[in-house]
Design a protein around this motif. Structure first.
Motif, short mmCIF file in Angstrom:
data_model
loop_
_atom_site.label_atom_id
_atom_site.label_comp_id
_atom_site.label_asym_id
_atom_site.label_seq_id
_atom_site.Cartn_x
_atom_site.Cartn_y
_atom_site.Cartn_z
N SER A 110 66.80 -5.42 62.70
CA SER A 110 66.75 -6.83 62.31
C SER A 110 65.38 -7.18 61.73
CB SER A 110 67.04 -7.74 63.51
OG SER A 110 68.35 -7.51 63.98
N LEU A 111 64.33 -6.67 62.33
CA LEU A 111 62.99 -6.93 61.80
C LEU A 111 62.80 -6.30 60.43
CD1 LEU A 111 60.82 -6.46 65.03
CD2 LEU A 111 61.34 -8.60 63.82
N ILE A 112 63.35 -5.12 60.22
CA ILE A 112 63.26 -4.47 58.92
C ILE A 112 63.95 -5.33 57.87
CG2 ILE A 112 64.08 -2.49 57.56
CD1 ILE A 112 63.55 -0.77 60.09
N GLY A 113 65.13 -5.84 58.18
CA GLY A 113 65.83 -6.72 57.25
C GLY A 113 65.03 -7.98 56.95
N ALA A 114 64.42 -8.56 57.97
CA ALA A 114 63.61 -9.77 57.76
C ALA A 114 62.39 -9.46 56.90
CB ALA A 114 63.17 -10.34 59.12
N VAL A 115 61.78 -8.30 57.10
CA VAL A 115 60.61 -7.92 56.30
C VAL A 115 61.01 -7.69 54.84
CG1 VAL A 115 58.91 -6.07 55.95
CG2 VAL A 115 59.25 -7.04 58.22
N ILE A 116 62.18 -7.12 54.61
CA ILE A 116 62.66 -6.93 53.24
C ILE A 116 62.76 -8.28 52.54
CG2 ILE A 116 64.70 -6.31 51.87
CD1 ILE A 116 65.15 -4.00 53.90
N ILE A 117 63.37 -9.25 53.19
CA ILE A 117 63.53 -10.57 52.59
C ILE A 117 62.18 -11.25 52.40
CG2 ILE A 117 64.50 -12.89 52.95
CD1 ILE A 117 66.86 -11.46 54.41
N ALA A 118 61.34 -11.21 53.43
CA ALA A 118 60.03 -11.85 53.34
C ALA A 118 59.18 -11.21 52.24
CB ALA A 118 59.30 -11.76 54.68
N GLY A 119 59.25 -9.89 52.12
CA GLY A 119 58.49 -9.20 51.07
C GLY A 119 58.96 -9.59 49.69
N GLY A 146 65.08 -14.50 35.29
CA GLY A 146 66.29 -15.06 35.89
C GLY A 146 66.68 -14.43 37.22
N ARG A 147 65.98 -13.41 37.64
CA ARG A 147 66.28 -12.80 38.93
C ARG A 147 65.18 -13.14 39.91
NH1 ARG A 147 68.67 -6.85 37.26
NH2 ARG A 147 70.11 -7.65 35.70
N ASP A 148 65.56 -13.29 41.17
CA ASP A 148 64.55 -13.64 42.17
C ASP A 148 64.92 -13.08 43.53
OD1 ASP A 148 66.54 -15.32 43.11
OD2 ASP A 148 65.56 -17.16 42.48
N ALA A 149 64.16 -13.48 44.54
CA ALA A 149 64.29 -12.92 45.88
C ALA A 149 65.63 -13.19 46.53
CB ALA A 149 63.17 -13.45 46.77
N GLN A 150 66.38 -14.15 46.04
CA GLN A 150 67.70 -14.41 46.63
C GLN A 150 68.60 -13.17 46.54
OE1 GLN A 150 69.31 -17.91 44.83
NE2 GLN A 150 67.93 -19.28 45.92
N LEU A 151 68.33 -12.30 45.58
CA LEU A 151 69.11 -11.08 45.44
C LEU A 151 68.86 -10.09 46.58
CD1 LEU A 151 68.74 -10.49 41.60
CD2 LEU A 151 70.75 -11.32 42.83
N SER A 152 67.81 -10.30 47.36
CA SER A 152 67.51 -9.39 48.47
C SER A 152 68.22 -9.80 49.76
CB SER A 152 66.00 -9.35 48.73
OG SER A 152 65.56 -10.59 49.27
N ILE A 153 68.77 -11.00 49.81
CA ILE A 153 69.34 -11.50 51.06
C ILE A 153 70.60 -10.73 51.47
CG2 ILE A 153 70.40 -13.51 52.16
CD1 ILE A 153 68.42 -15.23 50.52
N VAL A 154 71.55 -10.58 50.57
CA VAL A 154 72.81 -9.91 50.92
C VAL A 154 72.58 -8.45 51.35
CG1 VAL A 154 75.06 -9.16 50.05
CG2 VAL A 154 74.25 -11.49 49.60
N PRO A 155 71.80 -7.65 50.59
CA PRO A 155 71.58 -6.28 51.06
C PRO A 155 70.87 -6.22 52.42
CG PRO A 155 70.95 -6.48 48.77
CD PRO A 155 71.24 -7.85 49.26
N ALA A 156 69.90 -7.08 52.63
CA ALA A 156 69.17 -7.07 53.91
C ALA A 156 70.10 -7.47 55.06
CB ALA A 156 67.96 -7.99 53.85
N LEU A 157 70.91 -8.49 54.85
CA LEU A 157 71.85 -8.89 55.90
C LEU A 157 72.90 -7.82 56.14
CD1 LEU A 157 72.36 -12.70 55.17
CD2 LEU A 157 70.93 -11.63 56.93
N SER A 158 73.26 -7.08 55.11
CA SER A 158 74.22 -5.98 55.27
C SER A 158 73.62 -4.87 56.14
CB SER A 158 74.61 -5.41 53.91
OG SER A 158 75.25 -6.38 53.13
N VAL A 159 72.35 -4.57 55.92
CA VAL A 159 71.67 -3.56 56.74
C VAL A 159 71.63 -4.01 58.20
CG1 VAL A 159 69.41 -2.51 57.19
CG2 VAL A 159 70.31 -2.57 54.87
N ILE A 160 71.30 -5.28 58.40
CA ILE A 160 71.24 -5.82 59.76
C ILE A 160 72.62 -5.76 60.43
CG2 ILE A 160 70.87 -7.92 61.13
CD1 ILE A 160 68.67 -8.66 59.05
N ALA A 161 73.66 -6.19 59.71
CA ALA A 161 75.01 -6.19 60.28
C ALA A 161 75.49 -4.77 60.59
CB ALA A 161 75.98 -6.87 59.31
N ALA A 162 75.25 -3.84 59.68
CA ALA A 162 75.65 -2.45 59.93
C ALA A 162 74.89 -1.87 61.12
CB ALA A 162 75.42 -1.61 58.68
#
Length: 142
Positions: free
Chosen positions: A21-30, A104-120
């Motif tokens: 979970s922390l790894i996923g949060a760091v991905i999004i924060a980064g 046109g691309r931004d950090a919002q694109l990191s949310i779904v992959p990070a949440l997927s890692v956390i869920a898995a």
């Protein structure tokens, strides 16, 4: 398996889940941190994609001072790009060799992959915890 061993294994599994979970949060924060650095000193240039795959895209672009730039780690958010394509990139004028992203691309694109890692990660932890609990129950019953 004794209850003490079972409990220690389950605590270790929960610790693994917390780390994931922390790894996923760091991905999004980064990603948001990188975007804020680009937005604070943003410039735009036309770039040519020199290589691209699903997870990485290398580009070349020229900054207004005439220097050819090639970000060392490639572009942020590199999906759906192909070799030879010409795109607009936003880059950090104070660090153009490290921070660049397609316009046109931004950090919002990191949310779904990070949440997927956390869920898995948590799905695996939960399955293993149930397995440990069942194994402990069976060994104590026998």
């Amino acid at each position: 398996m004794t209850r003490t061993v079972q409990r220690r294994i389950q605590i270790a599994l929960v610790a693994v889940g917390v780390v994931v979970s922390l790894i996923g949060a760091v991905i999004i924060a980064g990603a948001y941190r990188n975007d804020s650095k680009i937005d604070a000193n943003k410039a735009t240039a036309v770039a040519e994609v020199i290589s691209a795959d699903r997870l990485h895209a290398a580009v070349n672009f020229v900054t207004p001072d005439g220097v050819l730039r090639n970000p060392k780690l490639g572009l942020l958010y590199p999906t759906h790009l192909s070799t030879g394509q010409r795109i607009l990139v936003d880059y950090d004028t104070t660090d153009p060799d490290n921070l660049a992203r397609p316009v046109g691309r931004d950090a919002q694109l990191s949310i779904v992959p990070a949440l997927s890692v956390i869920a898995a990660g948590w799905a695996v932890v939960i399955v293993l915890m149930v397995g440990v609990a069942e194994t402990g129950r069976r060994t104590r019953r026998d």
